[in-house]
Design an enzyme around this catalytic site. Structure first.
Site, short mmCIF file in Angstrom:
data_model
loop_
_atom_site.label_atom_id
_atom_site.label_comp_id
_atom_site.label_asym_id
_atom_site.label_seq_id
_atom_site.Cartn_x
_atom_site.Cartn_y
_atom_site.Cartn_z
N LYS A 83 0.85 -1.19 0.00
CA LYS A 83 0.00 0.00 0.00
C LYS A 83 0.89 1.24 0.00
O LYS A 83 1.77 1.38 0.86
CB LYS A 83 -0.82 0.00 1.29
CG LYS A 83 -2.32 0.03 1.08
CD LYS A 83 -2.97 -0.06 2.44
CE LYS A 83 -4.37 0.42 2.38
NZ LYS A 83 -4.96 0.45 3.73
C1 E4P Z 1 -8.31 0.62 4.19
O1 E4P Z 1 -7.59 0.28 3.29
C2 E4P Z 1 -8.32 1.98 4.74
O2 E4P Z 1 -7.08 2.31 5.30
C3 E4P Z 1 -9.44 2.10 5.74
O3 E4P Z 1 -10.63 1.62 5.14
C4 E4P Z 1 -9.65 3.50 6.28
O4 E4P Z 1 -10.80 3.51 7.08
P1 E4P Z 1 -11.16 4.71 8.08
O5 E4P Z 1 -11.41 5.94 7.27
O6 E4P Z 1 -12.39 4.24 8.80
O7 E4P Z 1 -9.97 4.87 8.98
#
Ligand code: E4P
Length: 219
Positions: A83
């Site tokens: 990522k």
């Molecule tokens: C996943 O890949 C993301 O980092 C995550 O869904 C972010 O979620 P949030 O906005 O609830 O922290």
């Protein structure tokens, strides 16, 4: 639509994976911090029972650092997906990492132009954060629909999968599927809530009560 679990809690991921409905996992530095566990060990353990993509996020912000961290994380298991953030350096790192044969999930996407750039950089997944857009009074689903329309205009060149992130409710999941998203990464509680309907519980109670009154057994 594929379901990923948005969590770094091993027990919860394992329990959900046992349903056979889980196609992958996403983590981020905040979820790792919340778990209180070692990052590398956590990713390794998740990959031991999840076959699909497991996202592990770099924390360097320069290209070389991201690529180097990406290489280290990719060594953990074949299904690790790196990522990277949606910055110029992140896009350059995305190109370099995917060219090396490792999947990349470009994260922290908040509009369609960013998603277009990520696709051109060869991202395997683009992660638009819909809940965080809703939080500031916008409609995150608008962005999903725009990205879907743009990617569909160039099916031969833009092959990136739309991975809806920052999902907060079952309604977000339904709207993602209606918009044609490829993946929804869903927090464990929301994933469990997808089965819930008061009429399902009420109906089951009535069926079981009536069945009991017959005095019969199936086995
Ligand atoms: C996943 O890949 C993301 O980092 C995550 O869904 C972010 O979620 P949030 O906005 O609830 O922290």
């Amino acid at each position: 639509m594929k379901f990923f679990v948005d969590s770094a809690e091993i027990d919860e991921i394992r329990e959900l994976a046992e349903t056979g409905l889980v196609d992958g996992v996403t983590t981020n530095p905040s979820l790792i911090a919340k778990s209180g566990r070692d990052f590398t060990e956590t990713i390794k353990e998740i990959c031991s029972f999840v076959d699909g993509p497991v996202s592990a996020e770099v924390t360097s912000t320069d290209v070389d650092g991201m690529v180097e961290e990406g290489r280290k994380l990719a060594d953990i298991a074949e299904n690790v997906t790196i990522k990277v953030p949606l910055t110029w350096d992140g896009l350059k790192a995305c190109r370099a990492i995917t060219q090396g044969g490792t999947m990349v999930n470009v994260t922290l996407c908040f509009n369609a132009n960013q998603a277009l750039l990520a696709a051109k950089a060869g991202a395997t997944f683009i992660s638009p954060f819909i809940g965080r857009l809703d939080d500031i009074g916008l409609d995150g689903m608008d962005v999903i629909q725009e990205i879907r329309a743009i990617y569909d205009n160039y099916p031969d060149t833009l092959e990136t999968e739309i991975l809806v992130a920052s999902i907060r409710s079952p309604n977000h999941v339904k709207l993602s599927a209606l918009a044609g998203a490829d993946v929804a990464t869903v927090p464990p509680k929301v994933l469990r809530d997808l089965t819930k309907h008061p009429l399902t519980d009420k109906g089951l109670d009535a069926f079981l009560k009536d069945w009991k009154s017959t005095g019969q057994t199936i086995l």
